[in-house]
Motif scaffolding. Sequence first.
Motif, PDB file in Angstrom:
ATOM      1  N   LEU A   1       0.829  -1.201   0.000  1.00  0.00           N
ATOM      2  CA  LEU A   1       0.000   0.000   0.000  1.00  0.00           C
ATOM      3  C   LEU A   1       0.866   1.254   0.000  1.00  0.00           C
ATOM      4  N   VAL A   2       1.564   1.457  -1.113  1.00  0.00           N
ATOM      5  CA  VAL A   2       2.444   2.615  -1.262  1.00  0.00           C
ATOM      6  C   VAL A   2       2.254   3.228  -2.647  1.00  0.00           C
TER       7      VAL A   2
ATOM      8  N   VAL B   1       3.303   6.036   1.921  1.00  0.00           N
ATOM      9  CA  VAL B   1       2.366   5.065   2.486  1.00  0.00           C
ATOM     10  C   VAL B   1       0.924   5.553   2.347  1.00  0.00           C
ATOM     11  N   HIS B   2       0.030   4.671   1.932  1.00  0.00           N
ATOM     12  CA  HIS B   2      -1.383   5.012   1.774  1.00  0.00           C
ATOM     13  C   HIS B   2      -2.052   5.252   3.128  1.00  0.00           C
ATOM     14  N   ALA B   3      -3.085   6.058   3.120  1.00  0.00           N
ATOM     15  CA  ALA B   3      -3.822   6.369   4.344  1.00  0.00           C
ATOM     16  C   ALA B   3      -4.482   5.130   4.945  1.00  0.00           C
TER      17      ALA B   3
ATOM     18  N   THR C   1       3.176  -3.060  13.548  1.00  0.00           N
ATOM     19  CA  THR C   1       2.192  -2.036  13.219  1.00  0.00           C
ATOM     20  C   THR C   1       2.928  -0.884  12.551  1.00  0.00           C
ATOM     21  N   LEU C   2       2.192  -0.056  11.822  1.00  0.00           N
ATOM     22  CA  LEU C   2       2.826   1.082  11.156  1.00  0.00           C
ATOM     23  C   LEU C   2       3.438   2.025  12.186  1.00  0.00           C
ATOM     24  N   GLU C   3       2.780   2.199  13.302  1.00  0.00           N
ATOM     25  CA  GLU C   3       3.319   3.064  14.361  1.00  0.00           C
ATOM     26  C   GLU C   3       4.643   2.522  14.890  1.00  0.00           C
ATOM     27  N   GLN C   4       4.706   1.210  15.112  1.00  0.00           N
ATOM     28  CA  GLN C   4       5.953   0.596  15.565  1.00  0.00           C
ATOM     29  C   GLN C   4       7.051   0.734  14.509  1.00  0.00           C
ATOM     30  N   ALA C   5       6.698   0.516  13.252  1.00  0.00           N
ATOM     31  CA  ALA C   5       7.678   0.568  12.168  1.00  0.00           C
ATOM     32  C   ALA C   5       8.290   1.948  12.010  1.00  0.00           C
ATOM     33  N   ARG C   6       7.556   2.980  12.384  1.00  0.00           N
ATOM     34  CA  ARG C   6       8.046   4.352  12.224  1.00  0.00           C
ATOM     35  C   ARG C   6       8.890   4.828  13.409  1.00  0.00           C
TER      36      ARG C   6
END
Length: 241
Positions: A88-89, A139-141, A160-165
């Motif tokens: 999803l990019v 990254v898509h919304a 999770t996206l939060e963890q990855a960032r």
Amino acid sequence: MDSEPSEGRGAPVGRRVFLGTLGLGALGVLAAPTLQRGMEAFLGGAADLDPTGLTGLLPNGGGFRYYSVTTSVPRKDAGNYRLTVDGLVDRPTTYRLADLKAMTQTRMVRDVQCVTGWRVPGTPFEGVRLSALLDAAGVHASAGAVRFTCFDGAYSESLTLEQARRADVLIALRMQDKDIGHSHGGPVRLYVAPMYFYKSAKWLSGITVTEDVQPGYWEKRGYDIDGWVGRSNGRDDEPTT
């Protein structure tokens, strides 16, 4: 599709070789640093030929255990290594090793904690922040997670996206102040500093942005998906950050 070396199945380590390796492993704990490094390399090579996993139980001077979930892993180098970012990019991308090395590098020194109990204090890692690759891809919304795949053909992980960032999550190119070797998951591995080491997937080949977290190799076998050191898997280890 990039060519790969052929994947022959590793032959079992014989009794004589195993006992000799055990002796070297015990010696390495007491040996000088130079001998320890040589012994680590020996154990790494032995592990590549050992489908039983017994070499992963041996002590060694660096404190790490050599382990793979497959009987053999193809070797990659600057000539044939590729890391894909897709899912999803907006801008799917394939990186060569040289591309990753040319990007801004982050160095951090943390303890490494395995969920099985062993710990290696003060281990330096260097690499590109995962967040930089995600930002470059757009990254898509609708995205909520990131899945990681490996060129051993079996291992996978997810954050999770939060963890990855997080700033302490790296696409690591160096470990212990040298390029990451094959036995340690090189030439490129994931490094998730605040989580148990099973989250830091070796032999990284793919980063796929997804809607939801997908359980990885060990999560499907009972490990916690959120692998925070000291706050998961029923363990109370000291945090690594």
